[in-house]
Design an enzyme around this catalytic site. Sequence first.
Site, short mmCIF file in Angstrom:
data_model
loop_
_atom_site.label_atom_id
_atom_site.label_comp_id
_atom_site.label_asym_id
_atom_site.label_seq_id
_atom_site.Cartn_x
_atom_site.Cartn_y
_atom_site.Cartn_z
N GLY B 71 0.94 -1.14 0.04
CA GLY B 71 -0.06 0.08 0.05
C GLY B 71 0.79 1.32 0.03
N SER B 199 -3.86 -2.74 -0.84
CA SER B 199 -2.62 -3.71 0.05
C SER B 199 -3.09 -5.30 0.29
CB SER B 199 -2.16 -2.92 1.24
OG SER B 199 -1.19 -3.86 1.92
N THR B 237 11.62 -7.85 -11.29
CA THR B 237 10.97 -9.02 -11.46
C THR B 237 9.89 -9.28 -10.47
OG1 THR B 237 13.09 -9.93 -11.89
CG2 THR B 237 11.41 -11.68 -11.11
N CYS B 325 3.21 7.15 20.97
CA CYS B 325 4.22 7.18 22.14
C CYS B 325 5.13 5.99 22.04
CB CYS B 325 3.26 6.95 23.35
SG CYS B 325 3.91 7.95 24.78
C1 LIG Z 1 -5.17 3.44 4.95
C2 LIG Z 1 -3.84 2.89 4.68
N1 LIG Z 1 -2.97 3.47 3.73
C3 LIG Z 1 -1.70 2.76 3.40
C4 LIG Z 1 -1.18 1.81 4.27
C5 LIG Z 1 0.06 1.16 3.85
O1 LIG Z 1 -0.11 -0.05 3.33
P1 LIG Z 1 1.29 -1.13 3.46
O2 LIG Z 1 1.56 -1.42 4.82
O3 LIG Z 1 1.04 -2.19 2.58
O4 LIG Z 1 2.66 -0.31 2.90
C6 LIG Z 1 -2.12 1.23 5.26
C7 LIG Z 1 -1.50 0.14 6.03
O5 LIG Z 1 -0.78 0.22 6.87
C8 LIG Z 1 -3.24 2.01 5.56
O6 LIG Z 1 -3.96 1.40 6.69
C1 LIG Z 2 22.53 -7.13 -12.55
C2 LIG Z 2 20.93 -7.10 -12.33
N1 LIG Z 2 20.73 -5.94 -11.74
C3 LIG Z 2 19.35 -5.62 -11.28
C4 LIG Z 2 18.31 -6.57 -11.37
C5 LIG Z 2 16.96 -6.47 -11.14
O1 LIG Z 2 16.60 -7.19 -9.94
P1 LIG Z 2 15.18 -7.77 -9.72
O2 LIG Z 2 14.49 -8.51 -10.77
O3 LIG Z 2 15.03 -8.29 -8.50
O4 LIG Z 2 14.10 -6.35 -9.61
C6 LIG Z 2 18.76 -7.77 -12.11
C7 LIG Z 2 18.00 -9.06 -12.23
O5 LIG Z 2 16.90 -8.96 -13.24
C8 LIG Z 2 20.23 -8.01 -12.31
O6 LIG Z 2 20.59 -9.22 -13.09
S1 FES Z 3 6.98 6.62 25.03
FE1 FES Z 3 5.82 8.01 26.28
S2 FES Z 3 6.49 7.63 28.21
FE2 FES Z 3 7.55 6.29 27.24
#
Ligand SMILES: Cc1ncc(COP(=O)(O)O)c(C=O)c1O
Ligand SMILES: Cc1ncc(COP(=O)(O)O)c(C=O)c1O
Ligand code: FES
Lengths: 386, 386, 143, 143
Positions: B71, B199, B237, B325
């Site tokens: 998300g 998400s 990928t 907190c």
């Molecule tokens: C309203 C909302 N937006 C975005 C996110 C972010 O999603 P994710 O944790 O998959 O990055 C969350 C959850 O943490 C959410 O509740």
């Molecule tokens: C040299 C190199 N860099 C970057 C990547 C990208 O990695 P990924 O596919 O995990 O995003 C690849 C593979 O596709 C790679 O061979």
């Molecule tokens: S984080 Fe608030 S008292 Fe510990």
Amino acid sequence: MKLVYLDNAATTPVDPRVKGAMLPYLEDHFGNPSSVHSAGQAVRHAVEEARGSVAALIGGRADEIYFTSGGTEADNWALKGTAWAKSDKGNHIITTSVEHHAVIEACHYLSKHGFEITLLPVDRYGMVDPEDVSKAVTPKTILISVMHANNEIGTIQPVAEIGKIARERGVLFHVDAVQTAGHLPVNVNSLNADMLSVSGHKLYGPKGTGALYIRKGTRIDSLLSGGSQERGKRPGTENVPGIVGFGKAADIARTEMAAETERLYLLRDRLSSELLDRIPDSQLNGHPAVRLPNNVNISFSYVEGESLVLNLDFEGICASTGSACSSSSLEPSHVLLACGKIAEEAHGSLRFSLGKFTRDSDIDAVIEALPRIVKKLRAMSPLAPR
Amino acid sequence: MKLVYLDNAATTPVDPRVKGAMLPYLEDHFGNPSSVHSAGQAVRHAVEEARGSVAALIGGRADEIYFTSGGTEADNWALKGTAWAKSDKGNHIITTSVEHHAVIEACHYLSKHGFEITLLPVDRYGMVDPEDVSKAVTPKTILISVMHANNEIGTIQPVAEIGKIARERGVLFHVDAVQTAGHLPVNVNSLNADMLSVSGHKLYGPKGTGALYIRKGTRIDSLLSGGSQERGKRPGTENVPGIVGFGKAADIARTEMAAETERLYLLRDRLSSELLDRIPDSQLNGHPAVRLPNNVNISFSYVEGESLVLNLDFEGICASTGSACSSSSLEPSHVLLACGKIAEEAHGSLRFSLGKFTRDSDIDAVIEALPRIVKKLRAMSPLAPR
Amino acid sequence: MTHSGPAAYSPLVIDHVKNPRNIGEMDRPDGVGRVGNPVCGDVMELYIRVKDRIITDASFKTFGCGAAIATSSMVTEMVKGKTVDEALEISNKAVAEALGGLPPVKMHCSVLAEEALKKAVENYYERRGEKPPFGTAVKEHHH
Amino acid sequence: MTHSGPAAYSPLVIDHVKNPRNIGEMDRPDGVGRVGNPVCGDVMELYIRVKDRIITDASFKTFGCGAAIATSSMVTEMVKGKTVDEALEISNKAVAEALGGLPPVKMHCSVLAEEALKKAVENYYERRGEKPPFGTAVKEHHH
Ligand SMILES: Cc1ncc(COP(=O)(O)O)c(C=O)c1O
Ligand SMILES: Cc1ncc(COP(=O)(O)O)c(C=O)c1O
Ligand code: FES
Ligand code: FES
């Protein structure tokens, strides 16, 4: 038909032990590591353990590892994050003409935003000359990014020497180690790397995982904004099963690497010499010696790469071609062109990338099938001598 | 101790059927969907099927779904991608003061890069007034981003009305539907949404998966540069097992939503009325009626949120507090403050988020434990009346 | 790992790549068309034998991807028995359809087959000293 | 799902949150320290009973997170038997260490305990009309 899978540079199967490590986190341990309660904290520990495993694999510290969604995100983060963070210092980035698209395209993006990119040439083996790096550095240079080994032709770059130059010149150094981490020793300190990219699914870990190593004290902007995950640098609920699997894969790779590498060298050299022997008008691409233990890349004159891949596939053999003829663009591999190949040769290249599940019988299958296939395709090629 | 898990807004367990769908892609079907050979194409089909499932969940077309790592990435992409793509047209973005950090912080980032952000106020139930949206639009406005339902207090925003305004005024509209997709009907067309974030791990799918819906023809920059995955818009990928699981989760959610929602309303209302009845000086946060079927958020005067969460955890009950907190900042929840709560009350809020594995006995456990816990903590609170 | 077939190709495309029909140079053809460019990764040669304006035989040689091979193979099948003028009506879309469709990124490969056929017919007219029934020659296949 | 303990807290912290020692207001204390701010989510009150300059008893009331409760509880244990001047030596780090450590983001909560104790001792000196052996009063806990 038993599959002969020789495309491990594209992606690797998940090691059964990795899968075993992940399963509990797909079932019982489903908590969110940011949660205060036990369900959250149970998985927090697992994430931190995995961080230690990835750190150990590349000789870094756990608190210098930031988990990402893969190698592409790690590369983009290193390039763009550094560029934005350092734009007050300069606007020049040095990289090479044989980088992965994730780096090349990130540079292309930055060039449209006012950054100047130097794409260094390579020799006919695809190798960069550290001298060239040194000469390219200007007072405006903020980053040097060089891949550890090339994903298409397997050539290993002199990254330690380049890292030394970067350090001496006070320029940040990023290494794309996606093809080497877990396969060859990688150490961020001996490479003088300030940033280093790793991808989980290239080392028998799960897809959708990766990491960027960021040396303590390195200034870098985040690509994503949001919560405080990954010490505020990479927000988003952590892919816990993926991260745990990635950590396990890193552990396995670290302990088994030495023996596995030896085994692969033998298989690789047998495959490569037999094919070059048996098939006329074929030539090895990439460096003959300084190359990945699992990479064989050969150009076969007069035939096109995709048709080779298809015909191998008919016999249950998975390989790939550097030729991008299978994409909508008809551009041949930018890597082979950078090595000085003419487009015609570049179109006929075939990559076999071996892995830890590769056996002698797999090599035998290729040696038996490919000469036949090349012959068949040449018989129907209007380019082959009549 | 059996866990009473009431933190489904933080993350959900993976549905066993989702896990079942994923497993083959962690084992046998490990190919890279971009590969030409059979091992690649076998998984390509599965990815495209999942795309269809996610599209069906939100009433979009499969070719308008782009898979992301979650998300947070979807939100960042929508906000930053639109901002950069449209910066020639204007620099003004409208959002609300109760958005998730992924949106708020993305806006904060953009404000440092020359964009002007309007953070709309909400009423004491956390609801935005569409009138306010309408009034905030200027000729420079390029994007309106409003969450479908709030993750802390559960209030559902009038997104359909806001979407209508956006469409009439010719401004792009993004909806963060992370808390509603799979839980309540979501339809990109009736919402007039040009972009919509989802998400996977909030709807019984795997962590590390998400999607951004992008309406055909919407101009948006990519956050990541690289290969041609996701029609060139989101390289890297693909997380195949994750995507397959996400698709399966979307299918299940779509078919079971109606019945599940009814069930949750009953559980929710019982939990909420019993707690408000049994515990003096407690007040419901968020809208009393227009709220998520799974959200109960209550402030308990004189006690602090984390200590409530910890004491519940001692009894095997997982809940969460909006109070930050527990992070290094001592800021109380920005959502509760936006609703006009004083900081002291905001610190004592507790969120229970129910899920499809929540049973009557779980509600009973909370009703039994929480009055005791609040009493204990109030006895040691210097703020409680003596 | 199951073996479900490579690329995003239809079973018929796969069949034509596996067993291309009518491969090879033709001995004394009545028309030859050559299109494509090795730099672009695709070259196609198409041969036709014509009797009483009817194409009695066709064959091809192709350097190119699976789609290039399959469309070459298919077009040689399609033209047999057609008059040369009927052959000119065969569009790249028709070839692709006859193959059960092509992935969108591969449609451009089917253009090669259409062009090679047009060129072969044009060449047939030329050899006879006639003017083909279309205005201008097919344009070169450029990228 | 296993139940491994919440937050990133040590088992001893958890124990003190579960069973805080010395809770409650003290009847006619010899010194009281109140620090924190409800707006910040933390308020701590610490009471000491002193006999012959030795702290014979201590208790607390705390509104705050787990770390705030645990450090309050621990500091009341630590001061008992110490002279008031020895008590002034107790640092927040010592309290955190006695608890088996605190997560980094929670170290600031232990400062509250140190400050509450200092204020209680200061208050003890004040009540006796003496000057405390330190220069200035502890600063307010601001955020
Ligand atoms: C309203 C909302 N937006 C975005 C996110 C972010 O999603 P994710 O944790 O998959 O990055 C969350 C959850 O943490 C959410 O509740
Ligand atoms: C040299 C190199 N860099 C970057 C990547 C990208 O990695 P990924 O596919 O995990 O995003 C690849 C593979 O596709 C790679 O061979
Ligand atoms: S984080 Fe608030 S008292 Fe510990
Ligand atoms: S001929 Fe090159 S892609 Fe088909």
